[in-house]
Each structure stands twice: as structure tokens, then as C-alpha cells.
Design a protein around this motif. Structure first.
Motif, PDB file in Angstrom:
ATOM      1  N   PRO A   1      -6.814 -12.464 -14.285  1.00  0.00           N
ATOM      2  CA  PRO A   1      -7.150 -12.264 -12.864  1.00  0.00           C
ATOM      3  C   PRO A   1      -8.466 -11.504 -12.705  1.00  0.00           C
ATOM      4  CG  PRO A   1      -4.845 -11.742 -13.271  1.00  0.00           C
ATOM      5  CD  PRO A   1      -5.471 -11.950 -14.613  1.00  0.00           C
ATOM      6  N   VAL A   2      -9.288 -11.953 -11.771  1.00  0.00           N
ATOM      7  CA  VAL A   2     -10.541 -11.276 -11.459  1.00  0.00           C
ATOM      8  C   VAL A   2     -10.258 -10.188 -10.429  1.00  0.00           C
ATOM      9  CG1 VAL A   2     -12.830 -11.520 -10.444  1.00  0.00           C
ATOM     10  CG2 VAL A   2     -11.952 -13.292 -11.983  1.00  0.00           C
ATOM     11  N   VAL A   3     -10.627  -8.961 -10.760  1.00  0.00           N
ATOM     12  CA  VAL A   3     -10.394  -7.832  -9.865  1.00  0.00           C
ATOM     13  C   VAL A   3     -11.732  -7.187  -9.513  1.00  0.00           C
ATOM     14  CG1 VAL A   3      -9.228  -5.611  -9.550  1.00  0.00           C
ATOM     15  CG2 VAL A   3      -8.145  -7.410 -10.912  1.00  0.00           C
ATOM     16  N   THR A   4     -12.027  -7.137  -8.229  1.00  0.00           N
ATOM     17  CA  THR A   4     -13.219  -6.455  -7.736  1.00  0.00           C
ATOM     18  C   THR A   4     -12.777  -5.489  -6.633  1.00  0.00           C
ATOM     19  OG1 THR A   4     -13.661  -8.087  -6.006  1.00  0.00           O
ATOM     20  CG2 THR A   4     -14.627  -8.503  -8.193  1.00  0.00           C
ATOM     21  N   ALA A   5     -13.725  -4.720  -6.151  1.00  0.00           N
ATOM     22  CA  ALA A   5     -13.405  -3.833  -5.030  1.00  0.00           C
ATOM     23  C   ALA A   5     -12.946  -4.648  -3.820  1.00  0.00           C
ATOM     24  CB  ALA A   5     -14.622  -2.981  -4.677  1.00  0.00           C
ATOM     25  N   GLU A   6     -13.602  -5.779  -3.584  1.00  0.00           N
ATOM     26  CA  GLU A   6     -13.284  -6.592  -2.425  1.00  0.00           C
ATOM     27  C   GLU A   6     -11.877  -7.187  -2.503  1.00  0.00           C
ATOM     28  OE1 GLU A   6     -15.980  -6.698  -4.194  1.00  0.00           O
ATOM     29  OE2 GLU A   6     -17.749  -6.629  -2.911  1.00  0.00           O
ATOM     30  N   THR A   7     -11.428  -7.563  -3.716  1.00  0.00           N
ATOM     31  CA  THR A   7     -10.120  -8.197  -3.844  1.00  0.00           C
ATOM     32  C   THR A   7      -8.971  -7.213  -3.637  1.00  0.00           C
ATOM     33  OG1 THR A   7     -10.042  -7.862  -6.252  1.00  0.00           O
ATOM     34  CG2 THR A   7     -11.017  -9.929  -5.446  1.00  0.00           C
ATOM     35  N   GLN A   8      -9.263  -5.914  -3.660  1.00  0.00           N
ATOM     36  CA  GLN A   8      -8.209  -4.916  -3.438  1.00  0.00           C
ATOM     37  C   GLN A   8      -8.404  -4.134  -2.141  1.00  0.00           C
ATOM     38  OE1 GLN A   8      -8.437  -1.527  -6.336  1.00  0.00           O
ATOM     39  NE2 GLN A   8      -9.943  -2.816  -7.383  1.00  0.00           N
ATOM     40  N   ALA A   9      -9.176  -4.714  -1.210  1.00  0.00           N
ATOM     41  CA  ALA A   9      -9.434  -4.042   0.072  1.00  0.00           C
ATOM     42  C   ALA A   9      -8.146  -3.846   0.870  1.00  0.00           C
ATOM     43  CB  ALA A   9     -10.449  -4.836   0.891  1.00  0.00           C
ATOM     44  N   ILE A  10      -7.232  -4.808   0.820  1.00  0.00           N
ATOM     45  CA  ILE A  10      -5.974  -4.699   1.573  1.00  0.00           C
ATOM     46  C   ILE A  10      -5.187  -3.486   1.097  1.00  0.00           C
ATOM     47  CG2 ILE A  10      -3.744  -5.783   2.016  1.00  0.00           C
ATOM     48  CD1 ILE A  10      -5.144  -8.496   1.871  1.00  0.00           C
ATOM     49  N   GLU A  11      -5.024  -3.372  -0.224  1.00  0.00           N
ATOM     50  CA  GLU A  11      -4.260  -2.262  -0.780  1.00  0.00           C
ATOM     51  C   GLU A  11      -4.979  -0.927  -0.558  1.00  0.00           C
ATOM     52  OE1 GLU A  11      -2.943  -5.998  -2.563  1.00  0.00           O
ATOM     53  OE2 GLU A  11      -4.927  -5.097  -2.281  1.00  0.00           O
ATOM     54  N   PHE A  12      -6.294  -0.937  -0.675  1.00  0.00           N
ATOM     55  CA  PHE A  12      -7.049   0.314  -0.533  1.00  0.00           C
ATOM     56  C   PHE A  12      -6.981   0.833   0.899  1.00  0.00           C
ATOM     57  CE2 PHE A  12     -10.917   2.975  -0.404  1.00  0.00           C
ATOM     58  CZ  PHE A  12     -10.684   3.749  -1.531  1.00  0.00           C
ATOM     59  N   ALA A  13      -7.098  -0.055   1.872  1.00  0.00           N
ATOM     60  CA  ALA A  13      -7.004   0.351   3.274  1.00  0.00           C
ATOM     61  C   ALA A  13      -5.623   0.933   3.570  1.00  0.00           C
ATOM     62  CB  ALA A  13      -7.292  -0.833   4.189  1.00  0.00           C
ATOM     63  N   ALA A  14      -4.597   0.276   3.083  1.00  0.00           N
ATOM     64  CA  ALA A  14      -3.233   0.765   3.303  1.00  0.00           C
ATOM     65  C   ALA A  14      -3.017   2.107   2.612  1.00  0.00           C
ATOM     66  CB  ALA A  14      -2.224  -0.267   2.790  1.00  0.00           C
ATOM     67  N   PHE A  15      -3.614   2.265   1.437  1.00  0.00           N
ATOM     68  CA  PHE A  15      -3.457   3.510   0.686  1.00  0.00           C
ATOM     69  C   PHE A  15      -4.040   4.685   1.468  1.00  0.00           C
ATOM     70  CE2 PHE A  15      -4.616   6.665  -2.513  1.00  0.00           C
ATOM     71  CZ  PHE A  15      -3.484   6.699  -3.315  1.00  0.00           C
ATOM     72  N   MET A  16      -5.255   4.553   2.001  1.00  0.00           N
ATOM     73  CA  MET A  16      -5.852   5.635   2.772  1.00  0.00           C
ATOM     74  C   MET A  16      -5.051   5.916   4.036  1.00  0.00           C
ATOM     75  SD  MET A  16     -10.009   5.510   2.531  1.00  0.00           S
ATOM     76  CE  MET A  16     -10.236   3.836   3.104  1.00  0.00           C
ATOM     77  N   ASN A  17      -4.652   4.864   4.708  1.00  0.00           N
ATOM     78  CA  ASN A  17      -3.889   5.029   5.948  1.00  0.00           C
ATOM     79  C   ASN A  17      -2.560   5.747   5.695  1.00  0.00           C
ATOM     80  OD1 ASN A  17      -3.571   3.987   8.931  1.00  0.00           O
ATOM     81  ND2 ASN A  17      -1.645   3.466   7.921  1.00  0.00           N
ATOM     82  N   ASP A  18      -1.835   5.323   4.653  1.00  0.00           N
ATOM     83  CA  ASP A  18      -0.532   5.907   4.356  1.00  0.00           C
ATOM     84  C   ASP A  18      -0.666   7.325   3.801  1.00  0.00           C
ATOM     85  OD1 ASP A  18       0.433   3.496   5.177  1.00  0.00           O
ATOM     86  OD2 ASP A  18       0.989   2.777   3.174  1.00  0.00           O
ATOM     87  N   LEU A  19      -1.717   7.570   3.008  1.00  0.00           N
ATOM     88  CA  LEU A  19      -1.937   8.919   2.479  1.00  0.00           C
ATOM     89  C   LEU A  19      -2.238   9.894   3.619  1.00  0.00           C
ATOM     90  CD1 LEU A  19      -2.289  10.929   0.182  1.00  0.00           C
ATOM     91  CD2 LEU A  19      -4.646  10.098  -0.106  1.00  0.00           C
ATOM     92  N   ALA A  20      -3.027   9.456   4.587  1.00  0.00           N
ATOM     93  CA  ALA A  20      -3.330  10.314   5.735  1.00  0.00           C
ATOM     94  C   ALA A  20      -2.064  10.680   6.491  1.00  0.00           C
ATOM     95  CB  ALA A  20      -4.328   9.612   6.655  1.00  0.00           C
ATOM     96  N   LYS A  21      -1.198   9.696   6.707  1.00  0.00           N
ATOM     97  CA  LYS A  21       0.059   9.969   7.425  1.00  0.00           C
ATOM     98  C   LYS A  21       0.935  10.944   6.638  1.00  0.00           C
ATOM     99  CE  LYS A  21       1.343   5.676   8.023  1.00  0.00           C
ATOM    100  NZ  LYS A  21       2.143   4.500   8.473  1.00  0.00           N
ATOM    101  N   ALA A  22       0.949  10.798   5.311  1.00  0.00           N
ATOM    102  CA  ALA A  22       1.770  11.679   4.483  1.00  0.00           C
ATOM    103  C   ALA A  22       1.229  13.106   4.450  1.00  0.00           C
ATOM    104  CB  ALA A  22       1.859  11.115   3.063  1.00  0.00           C
ATOM    105  N   LEU A  23      -0.089  13.253   4.551  1.00  0.00           N
ATOM    106  CA  LEU A  23      -0.711  14.576   4.508  1.00  0.00           C
ATOM    107  C   LEU A  23      -0.611  15.324   5.833  1.00  0.00           C
ATOM    108  CD1 LEU A  23      -3.990  13.803   2.529  1.00  0.00           C
ATOM    109  CD2 LEU A  23      -2.195  15.387   1.799  1.00  0.00           C
ATOM    110  N   LYS A  24      -0.375  14.612   6.906  1.00  0.00           N
ATOM    111  CA  LYS A  24      -0.436  15.196   8.245  1.00  0.00           C
ATOM    112  C   LYS A  24       0.402  16.454   8.389  1.00  0.00           C
ATOM    113  CE  LYS A  24       0.353  14.112  13.132  1.00  0.00           C
ATOM    114  NZ  LYS A  24       0.777  13.060  14.109  1.00  0.00           N
ATOM    115  N   SER A  25       1.616  16.438   7.880  1.00  0.00           N
ATOM    116  CA  SER A  25       2.511  17.577   8.057  1.00  0.00           C
ATOM    117  C   SER A  25       2.082  18.797   7.251  1.00  0.00           C
ATOM    118  CB  SER A  25       3.944  17.187   7.670  1.00  0.00           C
ATOM    119  OG  SER A  25       4.016  16.828   6.302  1.00  0.00           O
ATOM    120  N   PHE A  26       1.178  18.605   6.267  1.00  0.00           N
ATOM    121  CA  PHE A  26       0.706  19.714   5.446  1.00  0.00           C
ATOM    122  C   PHE A  26      -0.542  20.383   6.031  1.00  0.00           C
ATOM    123  CE2 PHE A  26       3.189  17.089   2.611  1.00  0.00           C
ATOM    124  CZ  PHE A  26       3.839  17.995   1.784  1.00  0.00           C
ATOM    125  N   LEU A  27      -1.096  19.810   7.092  1.00  0.00           N
ATOM    126  CA  LEU A  27      -2.366  20.272   7.639  1.00  0.00           C
ATOM    127  C   LEU A  27      -2.157  21.028   8.947  1.00  0.00           C
ATOM    128  CD1 LEU A  27      -4.440  17.033   6.963  1.00  0.00           C
ATOM    129  CD2 LEU A  27      -4.289  19.085   5.542  1.00  0.00           C
TER     130      LEU A  27
END
Length: 424
Positions: free
Chosen positions: A119-145
Motif C-alpha cells: 500500500p502507498v501511504v502519503t500524508a494525503e492518504t491519511q488526511a481522514i484519520e489525521f483530521a479525526a485524530f486532532m478533533n477527537d484529541l481536542a475533545k478529550a483534552l477539554k476537561s483537563f484545560l
């Protein structure tokens, strides 16, 4: 898509590795200058990446992989403490290892048939997962801030070789955010410089010199031949106060010439002194390597005149050209070229792997661009130009939208209008 186990930590072994912006030293320093600082241990699992290209997955690629990393989060209050922004510098990294460039360069044989069986893996091919990762990490951090946090701002540590690749990646993140109803927003005001050039330091000095533009090698030799000398000062130097006064004087002269602004003198003094104190340096001791980032002040002198200066930070992985200033006099002696070369040699001896020029305008390659001179100065040291996505926000409160509008207007006023009025 992602769930996180988050633990607040007070100590860490990662004190001088990775990006300097995530080191406790830097975060503690910033906490003395208007920021709050928290550090977390993040544990999560990463599902296999679905590349959708029909290639068979390797054995073991069908199971989730554990991911564990430490994360520093900075908070800064605004409007007399009514609101704050949480800032995560140069994190996160890509979740999946990309296919090496040398493999992609040989992707097709002479008959035009694909030679890639995995499988060819580039930054572009993992944009879906990366966007979800930042979004979900932000939600998880919210209660600590702090409760007044209106948004979490990421500066992802994702590197591209061209501005076009970076722009395509950002477009992909926007499309994913819209399609999946994520809160991820591209901020037009970037905190860290998204574009830079990195000089590789693991080669010999002659090879590093040979990668430079021949005119830059000539300028270094010319500066030495004309009698310019470079002096290095650390936070333990006996005459540091006097030398920092000169650095700040040169900084004000540079700002008047280029239409820029700078920190207060106390900011630079605290930075260099705290580096020496954290490393327990003795008076006038110049170490080869240290346990925590090492900040140095370099000043170029000629016949008693101090004509240019830079401040750098060395860590195990990188050396950073943080700040620079120069006089309007004797610029024909090319002191800035010799300053940079001296710092590169010291960084190499220290053990840093790359020397980061820390900011350059990618469009500055155009001869008609107002920052063409800055671009050429940095690019001609023979480094590899890199381009990062810039700042991405996850809003947490409705007040974020009017705040972001004011933020963009303020940036436009200072970066466009004021400089235009000053003829820059």
C-alpha cells in the motif's frame, strides 16, 4: 473514531529530544512570560489504514497499534482572563509511516507498469484519520484545560517538500472536516513559521560547505579575511549583561530598518540565563552536549565594532536560529554569513542533527517579492526547504468565531497595513 487515556504528568525523561517547542525547558520558560503550561501522557490505539488501492496488507497490518506519547499544552489568557487559547506546538505527527520518497520515485518500470506491491501511504492518504485524530484529541483534552479555553490550536508536525503538497493536504483536511462534521478550522494566523529550511549537520564540514551556494562560501571566507571575529556567550558568561545590551540595541536598529517588532530585553535575558541554570553550567563553561536545550548568543565584531548578532538554541535533534539582528554599518563585511556558519559548526559539535533557519517566505523565491532577500539568504546555505500545514483550531465555545475575526484583523493591521505605511 479515536479514544484516549490521558494522564497529567509533572516530570518527564524527554527533556532534550524532539522539537524544542515540546520540551519542558521551553514550556517552563514560556510560563514565565504570560503562558500556563501542562504536560500529559497520551495513550490511544491506531486502526489499520485503509489505503483503498487494492494492494494486499502485510501480515499484522489488520490489528490496532498502540500509540503513546507525551504532549505539552500551553494556555494564554485574553480579555483580562475571560478567555484563553490552548496551544499545542508541533504536534501531533502523522499516525502512519509514509512510503519513502525513493520508493515513489521508482514506482513505475520502463514499460510504465507499477513496481509497488505494498500500500502507498502519503500524508494525503491519511488526511481522514489525521483530521479525526486532532478533533477527537481536542475533545478529550477539554476537561483537563481551564474552563475559559475557547479553542485548542494545533501546529501539526507534518512536513512537505513543496508548498503545493502542503496546500493540497490542508484542502484535504478542510474537506474531511466538512464531510464528517468535525469542528476543525484552518486558522489564517500561523503561530510558528510553517515554512523553513533545514541544513543537515551529520555530514563533514566540507560537505556542508559544498552544499552552499558558491557566493555564500565566498562571503564566509571574505568575512574572515576582512577580520570579522565571532564571539559566543552563554547564560553563565561573566559579561553577559553587557553583551545582551548590545544584542538588544542591534535588535532595535534592525526593527527600525525592517519594520518588525521584538520581545522585551528581559525576555531574551531570561531565556539564555535559564538555559545555563537548568544545565548547571559553571562560569564561562562551554559544554559540548547538555541535558537540556542550550541557548547561545553570538556577536560579530570588527575592529572594536559589534556589528551583528544571533541567538540560537541547540537540542539533541535540532539547532534553531531563533533571533537575529544587525547594524546598518559594515554590512559589506558579510558578518551574518560568518555568524550562521559559526553557529552551524558549534551545533554540529554539540550533536544536533539539523540547523533550522526557522522561517522563510516560500513565495520569496520570486525576485519581485519584498522578502526575496531574506529567502535567498536562508535558502543559499544549502538546506532542504520544508513546508508545514500551519495552525489548525478546534473551537470549544461560540465566542471563538468573533475572537478569530478580531485576531485576523489584528494580524492584517500589523503585517500588512503598518508595514505598508512604513514602506515595507
Amino acid at each position: 473514531m479515536f479514544t484516549f487515556d490521558i494522564t497529567k504528568i509533572d516530570s518527564t525523561k524527554n527533556i532534550n529530544n524532539g522539537t524544542f517547542l515540546q520540551t519542558p525547558f521551553w514550556c517552563e520558560f514560556k510560563s514565565r512570560h504570560g503562558w500556563q503550561y501542562r504536560r500529559f501522557l497520551i495513550n490511544t490505539s491506531i486502526p489499520p489504514l485503509d489505503t483503498g488501492d487494492g494492494c494486499e496488507k502485510k501480515a499484522g497490518d489488520t490489528e490496532n497499534k498502540k500509540l503513546s506519547f507525551e504532549l505539552s499544552v500551553l494556555n494564554r489568557n485574553f480579555c483580562k482572563g475571560l478567555m484563553s487559547i490552548a496551544y499545542i506546538p508541533l504536534m501531533p505527527k502523522l499516525l502512519y509511516e509514509c512510503t519513502p520518497e525513493e520508493v515513489l520515485d521508482k514506482a513505475f518500470d520502463e514499460e510504465g507498469e507499477s513496481t509497488i506491491t505494498e500500500p502507498v501511504v502519503t500524508a494525503e492518504t491519511q488526511a481522514i484519520e489525521f483530521a479525526a485524530f486532532m478533533n477527537d484529541l481536542a475533545k478529550a483534552l477539554k476537561s483537563f484545560l481551564p474552563k475559559n479555553t475557547i479553542a485548542i490550536r494545533f501546529d501539526p508536525d507534518v512536513v512537505f517538500t513543496t508548498p503545493e503538497e502542503r496546500d493540497n493536504f490542508n484542502i484535504g483536511l478542510r474537506m474531511v472536516s466538512l464531510a464528517d462534521h468535525l469542528k476543525l478550522k484552518k486558522n489564517k494566523v500561523d503561530i510558528q513559521p510553517p515554512d523553513s529550511t533545514l541544513i543537515e549537520l551529520t555530514s563533514g564540514e566540507e560537505e556542508i560547505l559544498n552544499r552552499m551556494h558558491q557566493k555564500w562560501r565566498y562571503n564566509i571566507r571574505l568575512s574572515e579575511r576582512k577580520g570579522v571575529t565571532i564571539h559566543r556567550y552563554l547564560g553563565n558568561s561573566l559579561n553577559l549583561s553587557k553583551k545582551l545590551d548590545k544584542f538588544y540595541e542591534l535588535t532595535k536598529e534592525t526593527n527600525a530598518r525592517d519594520g518588525n517588532s521584538s520581545h522585551a530585553k528581559s525576555y531574551y535575558l531570561d531565556l539564555i540565563k535559564s538555559s545555563a541554570e537548568e544545565n548547571n553550567l559553571k562560569e564561562n563553561e562551554v559544554p559540548v552536549t547538555t541535558d537540556k536545550p542550550l541557548v547561545s548568543l553570538y556577536i560579530a565584531e570588527h575592529e572594536g565594532d559589534e556589528i551583528a548578532s544571533i541567538m540560537t538554541l541547540f537540542s539533541h535533534d535540532e539547532a534553531i536560529y531563533l533571533y537575529g539582528a544587525s547594524s546598518n554599518n559594515k554590512r559589506n563585511l558579510m558578518p551574518n554569513h560568518l555568524l550562521q556558519w559559526t553557529a552551524m559548526k558549534d551545533a554540529k559539535a554539540y550533536g544536533s542533527k539539523v540547523y533550522d533557519m526557522y522561517g522563510m517566505p516560500p513565495e520569496g523565491k520570486d525576485e519581485n517579492h519584498p522578502m526575496h532577500g531574506l529567502y535567498m539568504f536562508k535558502a543559499n546555505f544549502g538546506g532542504k526547504n520544508i513546508h508545514r500545514p500551519g495552525s489548525w483550531d478546534v473551537p470549544l465555545k461560540l465566542i471563538y468565531k468573533p475572537y478569530n475575526t478580531v485576531e485576523k484583523l489584528r494580524a492584517f493591521w500589523y503585517k500588512k497595513v503598518i508595514k505598508k505605511l512604513k514602506g515595507r
